[in-house]
Structures are given as C-alpha cells and as structure tokens.
Design an enzyme around this catalytic site. Sequence first.
Site, PDB file in Angstrom:
ATOM      1  N   THR A  80       0.870  -1.179   0.000  1.00 46.75           N
ATOM      2  CA  THR A  80       0.000   0.000   0.000  1.00 46.75           C
ATOM      3  C   THR A  80       0.910   1.233   0.000  1.00 46.75           C
ATOM      4  O   THR A  80       1.320   1.678  -1.063  1.00 46.75           O
ATOM      5  CB  THR A  80      -0.976  -0.019   1.184  1.00 46.75           C
ATOM      6  OG1 THR A  80      -0.263  -0.255   2.387  1.00 46.75           O
ATOM      7  CG2 THR A  80      -2.023  -1.100   1.001  1.00 46.75           C
ATOM      8  N   LYS A 137       3.374  -6.965   4.126  1.00 50.40           N
ATOM      9  CA  LYS A 137       3.152  -5.550   3.834  1.00 50.40           C
ATOM     10  C   LYS A 137       2.588  -4.895   5.087  1.00 50.40           C
ATOM     11  O   LYS A 137       1.988  -5.553   5.921  1.00 50.40           O
ATOM     12  CB  LYS A 137       2.207  -5.342   2.652  1.00 50.40           C
ATOM     13  CG  LYS A 137       0.776  -5.803   2.805  1.00 50.40           C
ATOM     14  CD  LYS A 137      -0.196  -4.985   3.588  1.00 50.40           C
ATOM     15  CE  LYS A 137      -0.189  -3.510   3.231  1.00 50.40           C
ATOM     16  NZ  LYS A 137      -1.201  -2.786   4.094  1.00 50.40           N
ATOM     17  N   THR A 157      -2.907  -1.823   7.885  1.00 50.21           N
ATOM     18  CA  THR A 157      -3.021  -3.283   8.002  1.00 50.21           C
ATOM     19  C   THR A 157      -1.712  -4.002   7.719  1.00 50.21           C
ATOM     20  O   THR A 157      -0.974  -3.638   6.824  1.00 50.21           O
ATOM     21  CB  THR A 157      -4.090  -3.787   7.016  1.00 50.21           C
ATOM     22  OG1 THR A 157      -5.358  -3.418   7.506  1.00 50.21           O
ATOM     23  CG2 THR A 157      -4.016  -5.298   6.838  1.00 50.21           C
ATOM     24  N   GLU A 182       6.410   4.559   7.043  1.00 51.95           N
ATOM     25  CA  GLU A 182       6.487   5.899   6.476  1.00 51.95           C
ATOM     26  C   GLU A 182       6.482   6.945   7.563  1.00 51.95           C
ATOM     27  O   GLU A 182       5.799   6.837   8.562  1.00 51.95           O
ATOM     28  CB  GLU A 182       5.317   6.140   5.535  1.00 51.95           C
ATOM     29  CG  GLU A 182       5.544   5.450   4.228  1.00 51.95           C
ATOM     30  CD  GLU A 182       4.736   6.073   3.122  1.00 51.95           C
ATOM     31  OE1 GLU A 182       4.383   7.256   3.235  1.00 51.95           O
ATOM     32  OE2 GLU A 182       4.472   5.363   2.150  1.00 51.95           O
ATOM     33  N   ASN A 213      -0.736  10.999   7.920  1.00 52.54           N
ATOM     34  CA  ASN A 213      -1.991  10.533   8.488  1.00 52.54           C
ATOM     35  C   ASN A 213      -3.032  11.625   8.650  1.00 52.54           C
ATOM     36  O   ASN A 213      -4.093  11.390   9.202  1.00 52.54           O
ATOM     37  CB  ASN A 213      -1.722   9.852   9.830  1.00 52.54           C
ATOM     38  CG  ASN A 213      -1.040   8.515   9.620  1.00 52.54           C
ATOM     39  OD1 ASN A 213      -1.647   7.593   9.089  1.00 52.54           O
ATOM     40  ND2 ASN A 213       0.225   8.430   9.987  1.00 52.54           N
TER      41      ASN A 213
END
Lengths: 403, 403
Positions: free
Chosen positions: B164, B187, B198, B278, B398
């Site tokens: 993702t 992932k 997730t 990230e 976010n």
Amino acid sequence: MHPSQNPGGGMSVVTDRGVTAASGFRASGITAGFKPSGNPDFALVVNDGPQTAVGAVFTTNRVAAAPVHWSRQVVADGTTRAVVLNSGGANACTGPQGFQTSHTTAELVGAALEIGAGDVVVCSTGLIGEQLPLETVRGGIDPVVAALAEDDAAGLSAATAIMTTDTVPKQAAYVSPEGWSVGGMAKGAGMLAPGLATMLVVITTDAQIPSSVLQRCLEEACSRTFDRADSDGCMSTNDTVVLMGSGASGVAADEPEFLQALTAVCHSLATQLIHDAEGASHDVVITTYNAVSEDDAAEVSRSVARSNLFKTAIFGNDPNWGRVLSAVGTTQAVFDPDELDVTINGVTVCRDGMIGDSRDGVDLASTRQVEVLIDLKVGSHEATIWTNDLTHDYVEENSAYST
Amino acid sequence: MHPSQNPGGGMSVVTDRGVTAASGFRASGITAGFKPSGNPDFALVVNDGPQTAVGAVFTTNRVAAAPVHWSRQVVADGTTRAVVLNSGGANACTGPQGFQTSHTTAELVGAALEIGAGDVVVCSTGLIGEQLPLETVRGGIDPVVAALAEDDAAGLSAATAIMTTDTVPKQAAYVSPEGWSVGGMAKGAGMLAPGLATMLVVITTDAQIPSSVLQRCLEEACSRTFDRADSDGCMSTNDTVVLMGSGASGVAADEPEFLQALTAVCHSLATQLIHDAEGASHDVVITTYNAVSEDDAAEVSRSVARSNLFKTAIFGNDPNWGRVLSAVGTTQAVFDPDELDVTINGVTVCRDGMIGDSRDGVDLASTRQVEVLIDLKVGSHEATIWTNDLTHDYVEENSAYST
C-alpha cells in the site's frame, strides 16, 4: 438515550477567581529564579483555618517525584496548612538528595509561617532528572510569604507562577447560595513542552467538611474530570491535586451539593487545560453512551482518545469514523460491531457499523470543537473523555526544543 | 545478565526470496484495478501440495473486516489451498455485502483453480468503510491465475501487489541443511497512510508438518516478532498472518528447528516493516532485561514504545531518559524505581533511577538506529519491542492526505 456530557450538573462556575475565592485562604506568586526566563515560578497557598482539612490525589506513576513522596506523608494525617509550588524544575528522578530538597522546602515554609513542616505540601513541575537548586528555594521564601494576600489578585498571582508552557493561568470558582465557596487553580496536562507534562491543581473551600469527606469527594470528582482529560496518554511523575478546607464560612455543606460544586470546578479546570494544550488545533470531546457500565463507556472513549491515527485524522479535519471503530474494537467493552453508531459534530457518519450519512456535512476546518458520540446501544451508561488532535506543533513542541 | 535481543537465534535468512522459496507453491501479482494509481493490487499464492496444512493468526480487533470473518472459517479445518490478497480496499465496516464480496472472491478463485472456495483464504488492505468492487475482483481472476509461477520473480510479484504505502516489497526466506525451506512476504504495519495500517503476511513451507504444529509454531513466532513490532500502537481491522505447508520437500522438520527458522523469517519481515514505516526517521529497538518474567519485560518495553513524549524526543535526537522512566512507571512490572538503569546507544544515561553518564555521548542525529536498554535488575527475563519515532511526516501522512 441521549448523552448528557455534563459533569458537575451545569453548576455555574466563574473562571476569573481562584484559590482565594474561598475565605480563610491567602495566596501569592513571585519570581524566585527557577526559570531562566525570569517569569514567576514560586507560589504559596496558605490555609488560615479555623479548620485544616485536606484531601489529595497523586500520580499513580511508580516513578514518582520527590515532592510527591514528601506530600503523601504530609496529607496522611488529614491536616495541611499550606501548599508551596515551584515551576522550572520537577525534582523527579533525583534520588535521596531530591527528597531532602522537598523536605527542606517544607521546613523553610513552615518556619516562615510558624507552622510545622509536616503540614506543608510541596509541588514541583519542570524538567525531570535535575536537582532543584536549594539556594533558589531559600531566596524565594521571604518574598513569597511577604506577598501573601487574600484578594483575587493574589490568587491570580499564584495561578500565574505555576505555569510552565501554559499560555494562560487557569482558575475556577463556585459560590454557593448557602455562603460557602470552592476555588481552584491548575497548570499543565499533556501536550506540553519537554518533560513538563505535569498537572498541578490546588483547590480551596471554606465549607465546614472533615478531611475524610474532602478525600472521598475529591477522588470522585477527579475520576470524572481530570482522569478523563487525556491529552496525549502520558502520565507525569509529579501530578498532584490538593483540596484544602478552612471551614471559614462557618457553614456545613451538604455532601452531595459540595461534590457537585467540586466536580464543576474540576471540570472547568480540566477543560481549560485541554483547551490550552500546546500544539493542539482541535479540542476533542469523545462521549460513549448507552454502554452497560460507566467503566465500559470510559474505556471506549479513552481508546479513541489515545489513537494516534484518529488524532491525526482530526488534525486533517477528516471525520474518519473507520479509525474510531478500529479503536473501539480494541476494547473489552460490551457491544456488537454491527450495531455501532458514530456521530461527529451532529452528523451520524457511521450507522450500524457501516458508512452512514455523508461526511461532507461535517466541517471540522472551521471549528476548534469536535464532538464525537459513540452509541453502543447496549445499556444506559455514559462517559466523556476530553482530548486534542495530534498536530505538527505537538511534534515540534516535544522534539525540536527538547535538549 | 546482558540481553540477547535475537529472536530466531541468528539463523541465516535471505531477503531476496519469498513465498516461492518453498517448493510446492506458485504465486502471482497483477494489476486488477483496485488502486486508482494502476499499480499492482491483486496477488495469489497457491499450495500445490501434496499437503494442504495451514496455521493462521488474525487481528484481535473486534471490529474485524469481512475477509477476516471469511478466512477464520477457511482455516478452521486445518486445510487451505490458496490465499488471494488485494490492496486498494480493506473491505472493513462493510456489513453483509462486504462478507458476500469476500465469499464470492473465494468462489471465483476456487472455480478457476478447481478447488473448493472453503479452502481459499481472502485478505484485503486499503481504505475502511467502502465496498470492494466485485467487478474488479471478477476481472482480476483470470489474469492472476494465468500469471501463477513457482520462480522467485513470481514471489516478488505477489509481494509487490500487496503493497500500500510500503516503499519496497518485503520478503524473507530460510533454507535448511535438511532440504526444507520457509519463505514469506509481508506488507504494512503502522505509520502508514490513512486507514491503511493493516499488516498482511503469507508464509510458506515445504517441510512435512501437520496443521496443529504449524498453528502452534506460528502463534509462538508471532508473539515474539509481529506482536512486538509496535509502530504506532494502533491495531488494524484486517491484520492476517497465514502459514501454509505443502510437504513438498518430503522432509519432516524437527519442530524446535522449524520454530526457530519460522521465527527468524518472521523477525526479518517484522523489522523490514518497521524499517519501511512511512514518516519515521529512527528505528527504535527497546529491550527490557533482567525482568522477573518475559511478560513484565514486554509490558515495560511496550509502554515506552507507546509514549508519544518519548517518540517525539527521539525524533528530536534527544536521549530523554526521563520520558523512558515516566513510561516505565505506568506499568505493573516488578521493579524498584531507584534501581532502574537506561542505556541509549551504549551510554548509560540513567543509573539507579537518576542521571547517569553524560548524554553528550549519544549522537542520535547521525544514526537511524536507536537501541534502548532498560535494566530492571530483578530477574533474568527479557523482551524486545521494535518501534519508530513520532515525526512530522507521520502527522503529515496521516492527516493531510486523509480524505
């Protein structure tokens, strides 16, 4: 059933009076020199009686600061005559020398006021891990005692001297029709600058109430106010809430009414702390209702309040109900995931665990206030947690300036 | 006693091979069209046997996504023949229609492979609260089946299609001297973009091992690896770890050796997830040792890993031991606050609960790796939690892009 979200039952509280709103108390705030800035950093609140009742709640952090260890002993006998507070240094993680500093501070205050050191509560706030300079304490005693007065200006001086990264002093007071009063001041709560996340609160009352009742009422009021103001989930080594009773009004307060007034004062101070949390761009009020118990409701609200993903979404003005549900799902509360409703600022963005009304109707960009309602649909209890969003300024405050 | 910090016992793992490192497996990854970007978003891993053993661990979040509800049923009988995974949509909080989509996906894969739908695990990752388009699933089935192959390139394609906001695919493999192998891909993990936090993991082995042993080993390996990679404390609605056994090597692996190999593969994948989180500027490894139990050690390490004040300090390159102690103090672990030592990147900045060696010796600005050692001095157990710092980029990822 709809949530009430109103601890203190809507009793009328003013915020321009503080610890001297109750008769029998004097207060002062001066610059002793703990802060390099030269701002006020030393405060004193004295109970002139006739009663010397006290209740107190301290941090449950097991790495408790020296003044907390000292003050727990002071209040144990139900008698306290004064609270001395400094900003500019937490005196935490300072070992036996740090404890000796708190002890000596109480002795110096006691000698100046002609009371016993064992009746003097000590509170400190500031950086962790550094010794508090005793010479600064010594130099501050005479001025802080000399400045004691019982007017509103003196209460404000005390409230100002305990500020760390607070931008405004926090006060609240309630005056009962029967003639007794409750006054308070506070500083801190989370989202503050490095190592300064301590909450210090001093509350006074001139109602005639024994220490055992003060303690019981304080614990209950704190559990529904300060304990539910959860800015960043971090618990300080120095958190202290002290309630002193002078009995000077000559009026014996009815306990339920006193509890309600005390809760209203605590609620006002708690929301002022959240509102002034540095780095925050939104005040977030999270109420879980229709829960099977108040504990369940508080667990759910707190879980959402501690979700960094939810808090950053709010900073981005995004009414992200998926992150609310993700946080709710980590709790042990009774609910059915397929029955959950989430309402944000009046729009039910999640209904029965799925997408609800269009979130286009939620405009978080133009308001500081965010109200999140979580309907568990399984009971009749509720609980509210007050928190903030997680912002760039929070990261900046707590990283860039922290050496 | 010094900490070992080495789950998997130092077994040699490669990271350029993945789920096809074990014989008996084919994999593929293609673009079906779930992602607006046109990047690969549909993956398949098929177990060609002769065994069809399976172990699995799912999110404990009670708001679990539709594919999690489906896949729990699939693995219940200890038999799984394939795992189909999509990125670009979590299919979470989507109600009965969402469950039907997962069910239909399994049926379509089953029909194409000529196996039962009840042997097909389904995994989804992406935004919460939106229905997954069934026409996109239908369109992807033939291409993803046609692309199946057993070479390393096919494993890499699958690992790429489940990404993702991951910047690199994550793979790990171990080849035993006895001739059996373990391969895996992963992932996600926290600190990712909106609602995409997730973690999905597929692991394969060609060792001859029954499902009951696979399950036992997987639970133990996860408890010491993925469960201890705690990037932002948020738990997804979709987290899934699936371990399939083909038995194709014809070799019955010794259970302790298999567990060690599996743990080494999981540890490699977990640290790759943390390293790619990230917004992070530091990988933080927190080890608590000399605890009376492993649970105590894990509780202490996790408490520090979840302190926003500590995490922002690390972002500011500040070895702030006071914030470490504040977090330790909130736990129920056995320790004496006046005995705690904290060592950051080799410098004991806190000794016996007080200031230790000069933190000038700790240079966090020039390294991504931060190693925090907390010595409780009361026992002989240890546990490590892997996390990240809390940065401006985390807030940005976010919040700013979250609508």
